[in-house]
Write an enzyme that holds these catalytic residues in place. Structure first.
Site, PDB file in Angstrom:
ATOM      1  CG  ASN A  74      -0.753   3.744   3.985  1.00  0.00           C
ATOM      2  OD1 ASN A  74      -1.604   3.933   4.862  1.00  0.00           O
ATOM      3  ND2 ASN A  74      -1.006   2.797   3.189  1.00  0.00           N
TER       4      ASN A  74
ATOM      5  CG  ASP B 170      -1.702   1.150   6.912  1.00  0.00           C
ATOM      6  OD1 ASP B 170      -1.725   0.757   8.251  1.00  0.00           O
ATOM      7  OD2 ASP B 170      -2.615   1.845   6.543  1.00  0.00           O
TER       8      ASP B 170
ATOM      9  CD  GLU C 144      -4.534  -4.303   5.966  1.00  0.00           C
ATOM     10  OE1 GLU C 144      -5.055  -5.197   6.393  1.00  0.00           O
ATOM     11  OE2 GLU C 144      -5.023  -3.020   5.492  1.00  0.00           O
TER      12      GLU C 144
ATOM     13  CG  ASP D  38      -2.094   0.752   1.105  1.00  0.00           C
ATOM     14  OD1 ASP D  38      -2.042   1.821  -0.039  1.00  0.00           O
ATOM     15  OD2 ASP D  38      -2.971   1.069   1.952  1.00  0.00           O
TER      16      ASP D  38
END
Length: 366
Positions: free
Chosen positions: A239, A254, A256, A234
Site C-alpha cells: 500500500n 489505503d 479504509e 492496512d
C-alpha cells in the site's frame, strides 16, 4: 502448495462507463474541465475500487488524479460498509499532522448518483508498488530483483513510516475511529472483528479454525494493552508507492481500515502480511525473501525509532493472521458466489493460510 489462484472478480462496473459518468460529474464541479486517460490500475484493490485519470483545465487544483470509489454492491463486497467520508477525513488529518507522504485529497462526493457509490478524488503519485499478484516475494518483479542493500533501504523507509505515524499524529484526534461499544480500544477493535466474522459467515458454513483463533486471543490477551494511537490499518508495503527509480516512499495509500488502537495492531499486521506472502512463496517451491521484513528486525528498528518496545507480539501477529483469515474467507465465498471456486466440505480450506494460522493457534508458528 499450488500457486495462488488468478485474481478474483472485484467489480461488475465497466471502466469506460465510469469514465463517462465521471466526466459529466466533473463538468458540473469544474466547468470546462476534461477528463482524459481514464484507466484502472493493474494493482486495483480487492475492496474499494480505484480509477486513475487526468484533468485538463487551466484552474484545476490537481491534474494527475486517483479516484477511490466505494465497493460495488453487486460484487459481493469484502466489507459490510464503505465510509468514504471517514477515509477522506483520515487522509486529510494525516496530511495535516504528520510528514508522511499522504496524497492530498480534493473532492469528496457522498451522493451515490454520479458514479453509483460515494467517492473521493486525490492527487496521484507516480512510482512503483510491490505487487500482490504474483506477490513481490516471487521471482520476476522489481523488488525481488533488487539488491539486498536496496531492499534494506526500502525496509528502513517503510518501518519509519509506521514509527512517524504513531509518534507524530496526536492520538486524541484519532478517537473518532473508535467502534461503538464498551471496553478499551483493543477490546472494541477485536469485538468489531467478531461482528465482521459473524457477517461473513451468516447463512454459510462457519470456520472452526477462526473461532478457535478468537478463543486463543482471549488466552493471550495482554496484561497491559499499552497506549492507543492512530493505526494506518492496512500497514504493508503493498500500500505504498515508491520512487520510480528508487526505494523511497512517495505515497501512503489505503486508509479504509484506519483505527484507534495500540501500536502493535499495526505492527502485527505489517509483520504478518509479509509472512503471508513469504509462506505462500516457500510453499510453491521458491525461497522468497527470507531476510526481508523479518519480525525481529521490524520490532527492533521500531523500538529504536520510537522508544516503544513492541509487546505481546504473539497476540498481535495471531490477531493479524485471524483478521486476514476472515478477509480471505469472505473473498473465497465471493469467488463461490461468482462460480469461480467450489466450497469444500471443510470451510477452513478456503483460508489460504490455514496451516500457518493453525500453527499460530497452537503456539508452534514462530
Amino acid at each position: 502448495m499450488a500457486a495462488p489462484a488468478p485474481r478474483p472478480r472485484t467489480s461488475t462496473r465497466e471502466p469506460e462507463e465510469l469514465g463517462r459518468r465521471l466526466a459529466a460529474w466533473l463538468a458540473a464541479e469544474l466547468p470546462g474541465a476534461e477528463v482524459t486517460d481514464v484507466r484502472v490500475p493493474a494493482s486495483n484493490g480487492m475492496s474499494s475500487e480505484t480509477l486513475l485519470f487526468d484533468i485538463e483545465h487551466p484552474d484545476t487544483p490537481v491534474r494527475a488524479c486517483a479516484l477511490r470509489l466505494a465497493a460495488d454492491p453487486a460484487a459481493y463486497t469484502v466489507f459490510p460498509t464503505y465510509d468514504m467520508p471517514r477515509q477522506h477525513r483520515v487522509m486529510s488529518l494525516v496530511g495535516a499532522h504528520t510528514d508522511l507522504p499522504v496524497p492530498r485529497v480534493h473532492w469528496l462526493e457522498t451522493d451515490p448518483a454520479p458514479l453509483g457509490a460515494p467517492f473521493f478524488v486525490m492527487a496521484r503519485a507516480e512510482g512503483r508498488v510491490p505487487p500482490d499478484v504474483m506477490p513481490y516475494t516471487y521471482e520476476g518483479n522489481w523488488l525481488h530483483a533488487a539488491s539486498d542493500s536496496e531492499r534494506a533501504e526500502l525496509q528502513e523507509a517503510s518501518v519509519s513510516l509506521l514509527a512517524r505515524l504513531h509518534d507524530q499524529f496526536p492520538a486524541k484526534e484519532a478517537e473518532f475511529l473508535l467502534p461503538e461499544g464498551a471496553g478499551s480500544p483493543l477490546r472494541r477493535h477485536v469485538e468489531a472483528q467478531r461482528a465482521y466474522y459473524a457477517w461473513v459467515v451468516e447463512g454459510l458454513a462457519p470456520s472452526p479454525l477462526l473461532e478457535r483463533a478468537f478463543e486463543r486471543l482471549e488466552e493471550l490477551w495482554p496484561a497491559d494493552e499499552g497506549p492507543s494511537v492512530l493505526n494506518w490499518g492496512d500497514a504493508r508495503i503493498g500500500n505504498v508507492v515508491y520512487r520510480p527509480d528508487g526505494f523511497e516512499p512517495v505515497a501512503v495509500l489505503d486508509w479504509e481500515m484506519a483505527a484507534y488502537a495500540p501500536r502493535e495492531v499495526d505492527l502485527g499486521w505489517t509483520v504478518y502480511l509479509h509472512r503471508f506472502f513469504q509462506d505462500l512463496t516457500v510453499g510453491f517451491g521458491q525461497s522468497g525473501l527470507p531476510d526481508f521484513l523479518r519480525r525481529a528486525d521490524i520490532e527492533r528498528r521500531y523500538a529504536e525509532l520510537t522508544g516503544h518496545t513492541p509487546r505481546d507480539m504473539e497476540f498481535h501477529t495471531l490477531y493479524a493472521a485471524l483478521r486476514h483469515g476472515i478477509v480471505m474467507l469472505r473473498i473465497a465465498y465471493r469467488q463461490a458466489h461468482f462460480g469461480e471456486v467450489e466450497v469444500p466440505a471443510d470451510p477452513d480450506g478456503l483460508i489460504l493460510h490455514h496451516a500457518g494460522l493453525r500453527a499460530m493457534v497452537q503456539g508452534t508458528y514462530w
